[in-house]
Design a protein around this motif. Structure first.
Motif, PDB file in Angstrom:
ATOM      1  N   ASP A 105     -51.359  17.502 -62.806  1.00  0.00           N
ATOM      2  CA  ASP A 105     -50.403  16.400 -62.870  1.00  0.00           C
ATOM      3  C   ASP A 105     -50.039  15.945 -61.459  1.00  0.00           C
ATOM      4  OD1 ASP A 105     -48.538  18.249 -61.879  1.00  0.00           O
ATOM      5  OD2 ASP A 105     -47.831  18.770 -63.878  1.00  0.00           O
ATOM      6  N   VAL A 106     -49.247  14.875 -61.388  1.00  0.00           N
ATOM      7  CA  VAL A 106     -48.876  14.298 -60.101  1.00  0.00           C
ATOM      8  C   VAL A 106     -47.438  13.805 -60.154  1.00  0.00           C
ATOM      9  CG1 VAL A 106     -49.813  12.038 -60.778  1.00  0.00           C
ATOM     10  CG2 VAL A 106     -49.494  12.571 -58.348  1.00  0.00           C
ATOM     11  N   ASP A 107     -46.716  13.981 -59.048  1.00  0.00           N
ATOM     12  CA  ASP A 107     -45.363  13.463 -58.883  1.00  0.00           C
ATOM     13  C   ASP A 107     -45.328  12.578 -57.652  1.00  0.00           C
ATOM     14  OD1 ASP A 107     -44.214  14.796 -61.054  1.00  0.00           O
ATOM     15  OD2 ASP A 107     -43.905  16.624 -59.876  1.00  0.00           O
ATOM     16  N   ASN A 108     -44.248  11.819 -57.524  1.00  0.00           N
ATOM     17  CA  ASN A 108     -44.072  11.003 -56.325  1.00  0.00           C
ATOM     18  C   ASN A 108     -43.834  11.898 -55.116  1.00  0.00           C
ATOM     19  OD1 ASN A 108     -44.287   8.561 -57.731  1.00  0.00           O
ATOM     20  ND2 ASN A 108     -42.093   8.546 -58.213  1.00  0.00           N
ATOM     21  N   LEU A 109     -44.285  11.424 -53.975  1.00  0.00           N
ATOM     22  CA  LEU A 109     -44.084  12.150 -52.730  1.00  0.00           C
ATOM     23  C   LEU A 109     -42.619  12.017 -52.304  1.00  0.00           C
ATOM     24  CD1 LEU A 109     -46.121  13.660 -50.888  1.00  0.00           C
ATOM     25  CD2 LEU A 109     -46.114  11.650 -49.427  1.00  0.00           C
ATOM     26  N   THR A 110     -41.964  13.125 -52.012  1.00  0.00           N
ATOM     27  CA  THR A 110     -40.578  13.075 -51.571  1.00  0.00           C
ATOM     28  C   THR A 110     -40.518  12.838 -50.065  1.00  0.00           C
ATOM     29  OG1 THR A 110     -40.449  15.449 -51.119  1.00  0.00           O
ATOM     30  CG2 THR A 110     -39.982  14.722 -53.383  1.00  0.00           C
ATOM     31  N   ALA A 111     -39.334  12.502 -49.577  1.00  0.00           N
ATOM     32  CA  ALA A 111     -39.151  12.289 -48.146  1.00  0.00           C
ATOM     33  C   ALA A 111     -39.436  13.577 -47.378  1.00  0.00           C
ATOM     34  CB  ALA A 111     -37.720  11.813 -47.871  1.00  0.00           C
ATOM     35  N   GLU A 112     -39.083  14.707 -47.973  1.00  0.00           N
ATOM     36  CA  GLU A 112     -39.339  16.005 -47.328  1.00  0.00           C
ATOM     37  C   GLU A 112     -40.840  16.269 -47.232  1.00  0.00           C
ATOM     38  OE1 GLU A 112     -38.352  20.779 -47.968  1.00  0.00           O
ATOM     39  OE2 GLU A 112     -37.508  19.269 -49.333  1.00  0.00           O
ATOM     40  N   ASP A 113     -41.559  15.941 -48.310  1.00  0.00           N
ATOM     41  CA  ASP A 113     -43.015  16.113 -48.295  1.00  0.00           C
ATOM     42  C   ASP A 113     -43.652  15.229 -47.229  1.00  0.00           C
ATOM     43  OD1 ASP A 113     -43.000  17.889 -50.489  1.00  0.00           O
ATOM     44  OD2 ASP A 113     -42.926  16.200 -51.888  1.00  0.00           O
ATOM     45  N   ALA A 114     -43.203  13.976 -47.175  1.00  0.00           N
ATOM     46  CA  ALA A 114     -43.773  13.021 -46.218  1.00  0.00           C
ATOM     47  C   ALA A 114     -43.501  13.452 -44.786  1.00  0.00           C
ATOM     48  CB  ALA A 114     -43.211  11.622 -46.476  1.00  0.00           C
ATOM     49  N   ALA A 115     -42.318  14.038 -44.560  1.00  0.00           N
ATOM     50  CA  ALA A 115     -41.941  14.446 -43.203  1.00  0.00           C
ATOM     51  C   ALA A 115     -42.856  15.550 -42.674  1.00  0.00           C
ATOM     52  CB  ALA A 115     -40.490  14.904 -43.181  1.00  0.00           C
ATOM     53  N   GLY A 154     -52.026  25.772 -56.570  1.00  0.00           N
ATOM     54  CA  GLY A 154     -51.172  25.276 -55.501  1.00  0.00           C
ATOM     55  C   GLY A 154     -50.714  23.860 -55.755  1.00  0.00           C
ATOM     56  N   GLN A 155     -50.069  23.306 -54.748  1.00  0.00           N
ATOM     57  CA  GLN A 155     -49.544  21.945 -54.817  1.00  0.00           C
ATOM     58  C   GLN A 155     -49.994  21.201 -53.565  1.00  0.00           C
ATOM     59  OE1 GLN A 155     -45.455  20.759 -56.467  1.00  0.00           O
ATOM     60  NE2 GLN A 155     -45.113  20.789 -54.270  1.00  0.00           N
ATOM     61  N   LEU A 156     -50.648  20.070 -53.771  1.00  0.00           N
ATOM     62  CA  LEU A 156     -51.201  19.291 -52.673  1.00  0.00           C
ATOM     63  C   LEU A 156     -50.427  17.991 -52.503  1.00  0.00           C
ATOM     64  CD1 LEU A 156     -53.440  18.802 -50.530  1.00  0.00           C
ATOM     65  CD2 LEU A 156     -54.796  17.753 -52.371  1.00  0.00           C
ATOM     66  N   ALA A 157     -49.745  17.862 -51.371  1.00  0.00           N
ATOM     67  CA  ALA A 157     -49.035  16.627 -51.052  1.00  0.00           C
ATOM     68  C   ALA A 157     -49.971  15.739 -50.225  1.00  0.00           C
ATOM     69  CB  ALA A 157     -47.759  16.924 -50.271  1.00  0.00           C
ATOM     70  N   GLY A 160     -52.460  21.836 -59.205  1.00  0.00           N
ATOM     71  CA  GLY A 160     -53.709  22.232 -59.827  1.00  0.00           C
ATOM     72  C   GLY A 160     -54.281  23.480 -59.182  1.00  0.00           C
ATOM     73  N   ASP A 161     -55.583  23.652 -59.356  1.00  0.00           N
ATOM     74  CA  ASP A 161     -56.306  24.779 -58.769  1.00  0.00           C
ATOM     75  C   ASP A 161     -57.247  24.254 -57.696  1.00  0.00           C
ATOM     76  OD1 ASP A 161     -55.255  26.921 -60.403  1.00  0.00           O
ATOM     77  OD2 ASP A 161     -56.414  26.069 -62.057  1.00  0.00           O
ATOM     78  N   PHE A 162     -57.335  24.984 -56.581  1.00  0.00           N
ATOM     79  CA  PHE A 162     -58.081  24.511 -55.416  1.00  0.00           C
ATOM     80  C   PHE A 162     -59.071  25.577 -54.960  1.00  0.00           C
ATOM     81  CE2 PHE A 162     -54.001  22.510 -55.705  1.00  0.00           C
ATOM     82  CZ  PHE A 162     -54.261  21.172 -55.461  1.00  0.00           C
ATOM     83  N   LEU A 163     -60.326  25.157 -54.781  1.00  0.00           N
ATOM     84  CA  LEU A 163     -61.367  26.061 -54.325  1.00  0.00           C
ATOM     85  C   LEU A 163     -61.515  25.900 -52.818  1.00  0.00           C
ATOM     86  CD1 LEU A 163     -63.532  28.127 -55.059  1.00  0.00           C
ATOM     87  CD2 LEU A 163     -65.131  26.223 -55.403  1.00  0.00           C
ATOM     88  N   ILE A 164     -61.060  26.911 -52.074  1.00  0.00           N
ATOM     89  CA  ILE A 164     -61.062  26.882 -50.608  1.00  0.00           C
ATOM     90  C   ILE A 164     -62.278  27.644 -50.087  1.00  0.00           C
ATOM     91  CG2 ILE A 164     -59.803  27.556 -48.530  1.00  0.00           C
ATOM     92  CD1 ILE A 164     -57.217  27.375 -50.145  1.00  0.00           C
ATOM     93  N   THR A 165     -63.037  26.996 -49.222  1.00  0.00           N
ATOM     94  CA  THR A 165     -64.227  27.653 -48.658  1.00  0.00           C
ATOM     95  C   THR A 165     -64.023  28.113 -47.223  1.00  0.00           C
ATOM     96  OG1 THR A 165     -65.120  25.511 -47.924  1.00  0.00           O
ATOM     97  CG2 THR A 165     -65.773  26.287 -50.106  1.00  0.00           C
ATOM     98  N   GLU A 166     -62.998  27.595 -46.564  1.00  0.00           N
ATOM     99  CA  GLU A 166     -62.798  27.953 -45.149  1.00  0.00           C
ATOM    100  C   GLU A 166     -61.342  27.741 -44.753  1.00  0.00           C
ATOM    101  OE1 GLU A 166     -64.573  26.710 -40.718  1.00  0.00           O
ATOM    102  OE2 GLU A 166     -64.914  25.413 -42.462  1.00  0.00           O
TER     103      GLU A 166
END
Length: 205
Positions: free
Chosen positions: A82-92, A6-9, A49-55
């Motif tokens: 990897d990482v990118d800058n946060l976009t205005a849409e992501d921040a919103a 997934g992608q984590l903002a 990256g990859d995310f381990l979700i427990t709940e």
């Protein structure tokens, strides 16, 4: 428990307890709000990256007279590529009025022994530790703080991982306020976070 790409903002918000991070995880099975303590180590940005979700569970809070309902996911761990800058849409998508997760935690953080609270307060006061007071700057009749005092405060703050090595991995299960203080102090001591390895390394510059 599920491991999913997934992608984590991550957005940094300034609250009454200082700055804190909140995140929104986008995956193939949906989008989830992330408010785990481990986010407070990271800079604002968009991480893949990859995310381990427990709940996964519904949650809600009120702000400005309205009720906000959200679906939260709890992360056990994550492996970032990897990482990118946060976009205005992501921040919103991550409102600046988000409540600080510390304020949502049980009052156990407020019922700690007085001595422990004093220790954390003292540790927070070392922000200028790399610039010790001169005799002229010290209050009248008092000697400037010594490096020994700074070491004692750091030892109290970092606990079992003190003394620090050139590479430091924080325990993200400790009290959230303590974790934030540890991150701040590591930055003051010249450490930088390697987000891929999820460790702090001492910068040579």
């Amino acid at each position: 428990m599920i491991n999913i790409p997934g992608q984590l903002a991550i957005r940094t918000i300034s609250g009454r307890n200082g700055e804190f991070n909140v995140g929104r995880l986008s995956t193939s099975i949906g989008e989830f709000v992330i408010k785990d303590a481990l986010l407070d180590q990271y800079d604002e940005g968009k991480y893949r990256g990859d995310f381990l979700i427990t709940e996964i569970r519904p949650s809600y809070y009120s702000t400005s007279g309205r009720l906000v309902v959200e679906i939260r996911a709890k992360l056990e761990s994550m492996s970032l590529d990897d990482v990118d800058n946060l976009t205005a849409e992501d921040a919103a998508k991550l409102s600046p009025s988000e409540p600080d997760p510390i304020d949502e935690e049980p009052s156990s953080t407020q019922t700690k022994p007085l001595q422990q609270r004093k220790t954390l307060t003292a540790a927070a006061a070392v922000s200028n530790a790399n610039k010790p007071l001169s005799a002229e700057d010290a209050p009248f009749g008092m000697a400037p703080p010594s490096s020994a005092n700074n070491a004692e405060q750091d030892a109290a703050l970092f606990g079992t991982i003190w003394p620090l090595d050139e590479m430091v991995k924080l325990d993200t299960t400790v009290d959230r306020q303590r974790l934030r203080l540890q991150c701040t102090r590591l930055g003051e001591l010249g450490y930088v976070l390697d987000f891929k390895l999820q460790v702090w390394t001492l910068s040579s510059f």
